[in-house]
Design a protein around this motif. Structure first.
Motif, PDB file in Angstrom:
ATOM      1  N   ASN A   1      -3.569 -20.634 -37.049  1.00 40.53           N
ATOM      2  CA  ASN A   1      -5.033 -20.637 -36.744  1.00 40.53           C
ATOM      3  C   ASN A   1      -5.761 -21.902 -37.448  1.00 40.53           C
ATOM      4  O   ASN A   1      -6.970 -21.830 -37.781  1.00 40.53           O
ATOM      5  N   THR A   2      -4.938 -22.959 -37.278  1.00 40.21           N
ATOM      6  CA  THR A   2      -5.557 -24.199 -37.757  1.00 40.21           C
ATOM      7  C   THR A   2      -5.271 -25.436 -36.742  1.00 40.21           C
ATOM      8  O   THR A   2      -4.459 -25.713 -36.209  1.00 40.21           O
ATOM      9  N   ALA A   3      -6.370 -26.050 -36.878  1.00 43.36           N
ATOM     10  CA  ALA A   3      -6.149 -27.552 -36.127  1.00 43.36           C
ATOM     11  C   ALA A   3      -6.287 -28.826 -37.158  1.00 43.36           C
ATOM     12  O   ALA A   3      -6.918 -28.648 -38.177  1.00 43.36           O
ATOM     13  N   TYR A   4      -5.774 -29.981 -36.831  1.00 41.71           N
ATOM     14  CA  TYR A   4      -5.765 -30.962 -37.677  1.00 41.71           C
ATOM     15  C   TYR A   4      -6.339 -32.113 -37.026  1.00 41.71           C
ATOM     16  O   TYR A   4      -6.316 -32.321 -35.821  1.00 41.71           O
ATOM     17  N   LEU A   5      -6.879 -33.002 -37.666  1.00 40.28           N
ATOM     18  CA  LEU A   5      -7.277 -34.335 -37.395  1.00 40.28           C
ATOM     19  C   LEU A   5      -6.677 -35.400 -38.225  1.00 40.28           C
ATOM     20  O   LEU A   5      -7.178 -35.754 -39.445  1.00 40.28           O
ATOM     21  N   GLN A   6      -5.731 -36.211 -37.915  1.00 41.67           N
ATOM     22  CA  GLN A   6      -4.900 -37.131 -38.654  1.00 41.67           C
ATOM     23  C   GLN A   6      -5.818 -38.374 -38.622  1.00 41.67           C
ATOM     24  O   GLN A   6      -5.803 -38.807 -37.297  1.00 41.67           O
TER      25      GLN A   6
END
Length: 124
Positions: free
Chosen positions: A77-82
């Motif tokens: 349930n997680t999104a990321y922004l690298q």
């Protein structure tokens, strides 16, 4: 109701990297598109990146394309922004949002749930 929480912001030197995380509650996370937006003092909220509910479609603002990467892990349930090659002009409060239509749209008003934001500061 969906609860959204961002983390991972901080202070970094120009040229450095940060990874932001966006955790959302709810069993239907995998049906939502995720978007990242940012806002700096005196400026309007600006689209940064978005990813569809499947993860197969992404959109990026021209100013971050090639430097930032959006991804998601539906099992967590997680999104990321690298964020790589950060610049002082990337300094802003970064907010994550969920779109119930599941499409990687770029306009803020189409998103249904928002987090409080996390501060990113890039020093020169």
């Amino acid at each position: 109701q969906v609860h959204v929480v961002e983390s991972g912001g901080g202070l970094v030197q120009a040229g450095g990297s940060l990874r932001l995380s966006c955790a959302a509650s709810g069993r239907t996370f995998s049906t939502y598109a995720m978007g990242w937006f940012r806002q700096s003092p005196g400026n309007e909220r600006e689209f940064v990146a978005a990813i569809s509910y499947t993860g197969r479609t992404t959109n990026y603002a021209a100013s971050v394309k090639g430097r930032f990467t959006i991804s998601r892990d539906n099992a967590k349930n997680t999104a990321y922004l690298q964020m790589n090659s950060l610049r002082p002009e990337d300094t802003a409060v970064y907010s994550c949002a969920l779109d119930a239509w599941g499409v990687a749209v770029i306009t803020p008003h189409e998103y249904d749930y928002w987090g409080q934001g996390t501060q990113v500061t890039v020093s020169s």
